[in-house]
Motif scaffolding. Structure first.
Motif, PDB file in Angstrom:
ATOM      1  N   ILE A 456       0.813  -1.212   0.000  1.00 14.43           N
ATOM      2  CA  ILE A 456       0.000   0.000   0.000  1.00 14.43           C
ATOM      3  C   ILE A 456       0.845   1.259   0.000  1.00 14.43           C
ATOM      4  O   ILE A 456       1.919   1.265   0.616  1.00 14.43           O
ATOM      5  N   ALA A 458       0.569   4.404   1.791  1.00 14.45           N
ATOM      6  CA  ALA A 458      -0.253   4.900   2.907  1.00 14.45           C
ATOM      7  C   ALA A 458      -0.644   6.365   2.754  1.00 14.45           C
ATOM      8  O   ALA A 458      -1.543   6.837   3.445  1.00 14.45           O
ATOM      9  N   ASN A 461      -3.621   5.538   0.485  1.00 16.76           N
ATOM     10  CA  ASN A 461      -4.224   4.224   0.693  1.00 16.76           C
ATOM     11  C   ASN A 461      -4.476   3.459  -0.616  1.00 16.76           C
ATOM     12  O   ASN A 461      -5.424   2.695  -0.715  1.00 16.76           O
ATOM     13  N   GLN A 652      -1.827   1.141  13.614  1.00 14.73           N
ATOM     14  CA  GLN A 652      -1.908   2.540  13.222  1.00 14.73           C
ATOM     15  C   GLN A 652      -0.656   3.293  13.683  1.00 14.73           C
ATOM     16  O   GLN A 652      -0.120   4.138  12.975  1.00 14.73           O
ATOM     17  N   TYR A 671      -3.175  -3.748   6.877  1.00 13.44           N
ATOM     18  CA  TYR A 671      -3.936  -3.527   5.646  1.00 13.44           C
ATOM     19  C   TYR A 671      -4.600  -4.804   5.167  1.00 13.44           C
ATOM     20  O   TYR A 671      -5.794  -4.815   4.885  1.00 13.44           O
ATOM     21  N   ASN A 687     -12.885  -2.011  -2.906  1.00 10.25           N
ATOM     22  CA  ASN A 687     -12.397  -0.728  -2.412  1.00 10.25           C
ATOM     23  C   ASN A 687     -12.198   0.299  -3.503  1.00 10.25           C
ATOM     24  O   ASN A 687     -12.532   1.460  -3.344  1.00 10.25           O
ATOM     25  N   ILE A 695     -10.554   5.597   0.366  1.00 12.79           N
ATOM     26  CA  ILE A 695      -9.106   5.490   0.221  1.00 12.79           C
ATOM     27  C   ILE A 695      -8.476   6.874   0.181  1.00 12.79           C
ATOM     28  O   ILE A 695      -7.527   7.145   0.883  1.00 12.79           O
ATOM     29  N   SER A 698      -8.173   8.609   3.364  1.00 15.18           N
ATOM     30  CA  SER A 698      -7.252   7.949   4.291  1.00 15.18           C
ATOM     31  C   SER A 698      -7.961   7.187   5.391  1.00 15.18           C
ATOM     32  O   SER A 698      -7.806   7.469   6.575  1.00 15.18           O
ATOM     33  N   PRO A 700      -7.789   3.710   6.204  1.00 16.52           N
ATOM     34  CA  PRO A 700      -7.237   2.389   5.960  1.00 16.52           C
ATOM     35  C   PRO A 700      -7.993   1.281   6.667  1.00 16.52           C
ATOM     36  O   PRO A 700      -7.938   0.153   6.235  1.00 16.52           O
TER      37      PRO A 700
END
Ligand code: C2E
Ligand code: CA
Ligand code: CA
Length: 705
Positions: A456, A458, A461, A652, A671, A687, A695, A698, A700
Motif C-alpha cells: 500500500i 499509505a 491508501n 496505526q 492492511y 475498495n 481510500i 485515508s 485504511p
C-alpha cells in the motif's frame, strides 16, 4: 658405389708375357752361341803348347845330334851340361805351371823322364866323362819325350774332339728341352692370360655384385643396427616411463588410499575411516563394557559465510575449525569431516557422560571464538548432537542417525549449543523426513497455490503492488508454512522448480490484473526468489522467458532477493541482476537489516527497493534503538534514491511512525493478510470501485485486517 676396375690382372699378365719373351730371346741367343762353340779354349791352348813343345824338342834334338854326331872325342862335360840343362828345362816346363799339370793329369809319364835325367845328372856330377852311352841316353830321352808328346798330342786331339762333340750334343739337347719348356710355358702363360682376361670382366662383375650386395647388406645391417639402437633407446625410454608410471601409480595408489580414508581439505578422517574406527570402538566397548560417545557437529552460519565471503574463505574456515576441534581431543579420539560443514567425533574410553560434557563444551567454546580469515573476522558457532553407546543404540548407523537428530534439535533451539539425543527427537526427525517426501510429491503433483498480499501507499491508501506468497495445503498434514518448507526446499534443491512455478503463476496473474481495467494499472507483482535460483540456475534467463511467455511488461514485476545473495559478491549473480534490471524489472532487498549488507553493496548492485524487515517494525515505539535504525535506513535509502517498503505493519501506530519518517509504502496485516486471488480481487475491487473516497480520505481501516 663406384665400380672400381682392378688393373692388377692386366699388369700381371703383361709382366708374365714380358718375362717369357725375354727368356725366349735369351734362350735363343744362348743356344746360338753355344751351338757355334766346338772345343774349349783351354784345350786348344794345350794342344798348341804341345805342338810347340814338340817342335822345340825336335829342334833341340836336331842341334844335339849335330853337336854330337861326329864326336869321336868325348865331349867335355861343360858342353854337355848345356845340353843337359836344355833338356832339363824342357822337362821342367811340363812339370811346372797349369798346362804341365794338365799334361801330367792326362797320363804323360814325366816321372820316368825325370828319373833318366837324374841318372845322367848323377853321372855328370860324379865327374865322369860324357860317354857315348850317356849321349845315347840323352838321345833316348829326347826321343822318348818327342814320342810321348806326339802320342799325347794325338790322344789329346782325338779325345777332346769326341768329348767336345758329345758335351756339345748334350748341351744342345738340354737347351732344346729348355726352349721347348720355355715355349710351352709361354703358350701356357698366353692361355692363362687369355683366360684371365676373359674372366676378368666376369670377376669384375662378380666383384661388383659382391661389393653391391656387401654394401647393401652393410646398409641393411647399419639400418637394422640403427633400428636396434632406436629400439634399445625406446626400450630404455619405455622402462623409464614404466618406472615413472609405476611411481605415479604408487603415488596415485597412496593418494587414492589417502583419499579413501581422509578428507583432503581438513586432513581429518573421512566418513569411511570414521565408520571403521566406530565399528571397532563399539566392538571393544562391548567386550570391555565401556562407553563410547558420538558427537555430531554442524557449524552455524557456515553457509552464510560461504555465500558472503566466498568458497576459498569457507575452505579456510573449515580447515581452521578442524584443527581447533582436533586440539580438544585426546590422541585415541577420532574427528572426521562428513562433508560440508558437518563433523563427527568419536570419544572412546569414557567413564561417564560428564566427561563428554567437558569435551563438547570445550569444542563449542573454541568454535565460537572469532576466526580471522583473509582479513575478515568471521563469527561462527556450532550445534552439536550427542549419542552414546549403549544408551542410544548398539550400532553405528543408529547412533549416527540419532546424533544427527540431536544436532537438528540444537539448531532449532537457537544454535551454539549441544543436545543429547531424546526419543522426541526421533519423532521430529521422522516428521522432517516425512515433510521432505511430501514436498517431492507436492512439486510433482502441483499441490501449491499463491496468495497475494497488497502493498500500500499509505499516503493515499492505494494498492501499488502485491507480493506473491506460496501456500501449501497438504491433504493429511494440513497447512504448511513456507517458513517451514522453503528452507527444506532450498536444502534439497526443490526450490528451483518451486520458484519457477511461483514466478510463472504470479506473472500470469499480473497479466490478468492488467487486463481488468477496473484495477489500478500501476500495480506490480513482487516475487520472492531464493539465492539458490541465482547460484545454481540462470534466474535472469528464467525471468526473460517467463515475461515473454506470459506477456507481462517488465515494469510490473519486482523480484525480492535476500542480502546474502549480494554478499557472495559473485560476478555471475551480478551479471544476472544487471540483466534483470536491463529488462526493466525492479529489484528489492527483502528482510533488509537482518543481514550484513553494507552501503557499498547497495551502491554496487542495481537495487531499486529496500524492504525493512518486520522485526524492526514490530518494535516501533518499544525499542528506541530500533526506531533510530528505521529512521537511518529510510534516510539512507532516500539518499541512494531507493524505494522503501515497510513490512509487517500491524498497527496505526506503526503507520504513523513510518509516515512521519517519510516511508509511505507499507505491507502488513494492518492492511491485509496475504489473500487468495479471489479474495484479493474482491478486496481491492470493492475498495477501488466503492470506496474511492474512503481510500482518498485515508481510511485504511476499511481494508480487511
Ligand atoms: P517474506 O518474503 O518476508 O514474506 C513476508 C512474510 O511475512 C509472509 O509470511 C507474510 O505472511 C508475513 N506477513 C506479512 N504481513 C505480516 C504482518 O503484519 N505480521 C506478521 N507477523 N507477518 C506478516 P509467509 O507467507 O509465511 O512467508 C514466509 C516466508 O517464506 C517469506 O517471507 C519468504 O521468505 C518465504 N516465501 C514465501 N513465499 C515464497 C516464494 O514463493 N518463494 C520463496 N523463495 N520464498 C517464499
Ligand atoms: Ca518477501
Ligand atoms: Ca520479508
Amino acid at each position: 658405389m663406384n665400380k672400381k676396375v682392378s688393373k692388377a690382372p692386366y699388369l700381371l699378365s703383361f709382366g708374365l708375357i714380358g718375362i717369357m719373351v725375354l727368356s725366349l730371346i735369351s734362350s735363343v741367343v744362348l743356344f746360338k752361341r753355344l751351338s757355334s762353340l766346338e772345343v774349349s779354349a783351354d784345350r786348344s791352348e794345350l794342344v798348341f803348347f804341345m805342338r810347340q813343345y814338340q817342335y822345340e824338342l825336335l829342334r833341340s834334338n836336331a842341334a844335339f845330334a849335330k853337336a854330337y854326331s861326329d864326336s869321336a872325342t868325348p865331349a867335355n862335360s861343360q858342353t854337355f851340361n848345356q845340353w843337359f840343362d836344355i833338356l832339363w828345362s824342357r822337362v821342367e816346363v811340363i812339370d811346372a805351371g797349369a798346362i804341365g799339370a794338365m799334361v801330367i793329369d792326362d797320363g804323360l809319364d814325366v816321372l820316368s823322364m825325370k828319373r833318366s835325367i837324374y841318372e845322367i845328372d848323377a853321372l855328370l856330377n860324379n865327374g865322369q866323362k860324357v860317354s857315348e852311352a850317356t849321349i845315347n841316353k840323352v838321345y833316348g830321352i829326347f826321343d822318348e819325350l818327342i814320342v810321348a808328346t806326339h802320342r799325347y798330342q794325338l790322344a789329346r786331339d782325338n779325345l777332346d774332339r769326341e768329348n767336345a762333340i758329345s758335351r756339345q750334343n748334350q748341351s744342345l739337347q738340354t737347351y732344346r728341352y729348355l726352349v721347348g719348356f720355355i715355349i710351352g710355358s709361354f703358350i701356357l702363360g698366353l692361355a692363362m692370360v687369355a683366360y684371365l682376361l676373359r674372366n676378368n670382366s666376369k670377376l669384375q662383375q662378380l666383384r661388383w655384385n659382391l661389393e653391391t650386395s656387401v654394401e647393401k647388406r652393410t646398409k641393411e645391417l647399419r639400418d637394422s643396427n640403427a633400428d636396434l639402437v632406436k629400439e634399445i633407446d625406446d626400450h630404455k625410454k619405455t622402462e623409464i616411463e614404466l618406472k615413472n608410471s609405476q611411481r605415479v601409480a604408487e603415488e596415485a595408489r597412496e593418494k587414492v588410499q589417502y583419499q579413501a580414508n581422509y578428507d583432503s581439505l581438513t586432513k581429518l578422517a573421512n566418513r569411511n575411516l570414521f565408520l571403521d574406527r566406530f565399528q571397532s570402538a563399539l566392538h571393544k566397548a562391548q567386550q570391555e563394557r565401556s562407553l563410547v560417545a558420538l558427537l555430531f557437529i554442524d557449524l552455524d552460519r557456515f553457509k552464510h559465510i560461504n555465500d558472503t565471503l566466498g568458497h576459498s574463505v569457507g575452505d579456510e574456515l573449515l580447515k581452521d575449525a578442524s584443527s581447533r576441534i582436533n586440539m580438544q581431543l585426546r590422541s585415541h579420539d577420532t574427528a572426521a569431516r562428513f562433508g560440508g560443514d558437518e563433523f563427527a567425533i568419536l570419544l572412546t574410553d569414557i567413564q561417564c557422560l560428564d566427561d563428554v560434557d567437558i569435551v563438547v563444551q570445550r569444542i563449542l567454546k573454541t568454535l565460537a571464538t572469532p576466526f580471522k580469515l583473509s582479513g575478515h573476522d568471521a563469527f561462527v558457532s556450532a550445534s552439536i548432537g550427542v549419542t552414546s553407546y549403549p544408551k542410544d543404540g548398539v550400532n553405528s548407523g543408529t547412533l549416527l542417525r540419532k546424533a544427527d537428530s540431536a544436532m537438528y534439535k540444537a539448531k532449532e533451539l537457537g544454535k551454539n549449543n549441544y543436545q543429547y539425543f531424546t526419543k522426541q527427537m526421533d519423532v521430529e526427525a521422522n516428521q522432517r523426513h516425512e515433510l521432505e517426501k511430501a514436498l517431492h510429491t507436492a512439486v510433482e503433483n502441483n499441490q501449491f497455490s499463491l496468495n497475494f498480499q497488497p502493498i500500500i501507499d499509505a499516503q493515499n491508501n492505494s494498492v501499488i503492488g502485491a507480493e506473491a506468497l506460496i501456500r501449501w495445503q497438504h491433504e493429511q498434514m494440513g497447512y504448511i508454512s513456507p517458513a517451514d518448507f522453503i528452507p527444506l526446499a532450498e536444502e534439497v534443491g526443490l526450490i528451483v522448480d518451486i520458484g519457477e512455478w511461483v514466478l510463472r503463476e504470479a506473472c500470469k496473474q499480473a497479466v490478468v490484473w492488467q487486463q481488468q481495467s477496473q484495477l489500478d494499472k500501476a500495480m506490480y507483482v513482487a516475487v520472492n526468489m531464493s539465492s539458490r535460483q541465482f547460484q545454481t540456475t540462470n534466474a535472469a534467463l528464467l525471468i526473460t522467458n517467463i515475461l515473454n511467455e506470459t506477456g507481462l511488461a517488465a515494469k510490473y514485476l519486482k523480484i525480492e532477493i535476500t542480502e546474502s545473495l549480494l554478499m557472495a559478491d559473485d560476478q555471475n549473480v551480478m551479471d544476472q541482476l544487471t540483466e534483470i534490471r536491463r529488462l526493466g524489472v525492479s529489484l528489492a532487498i527483502d528482510d533488509f537489516g537482518t543481514g550484513y549488507s553494507s552501503l557499498s553493496y547497495l551502491k554496487k548492485f542495481p537495487i531499486t527497493t529496500l524492504k525493512i524487515d518486520q522485526s524492526f517494525i514490530k518494535d516501533i515505539n518499544i525499542d528506541v534503538g530500533d526506531d533510530e535504525l528505521i529512521k537511518g535506513i529510510i534516510s539512507m535509502a532516500k539518499s541512494l534514491n531507493l524505494n522503501v517498503v515497510a513490512e509487517g505493519v500491524e498497527s496505526q501506530l506503526q503507520v504513523d511512525f513510518l509516515l512521519e519518517n517519510n516511508c509511505s509504502k507499507m505491507q502488513g496485516y494492518y492492511y491485509s493478510k496475504p489473500l487468495a486471488v479471489d479474495d484479493f480481487n474482491q478486496l481491492v475491487v470493492k475498495n477501488t470501485l466503492n470506496q474511492l473516497t474512503v481510500i482518498t480520505a485515508s481510511e485504511p481501516s476499511i481494508l480487511v485486517h
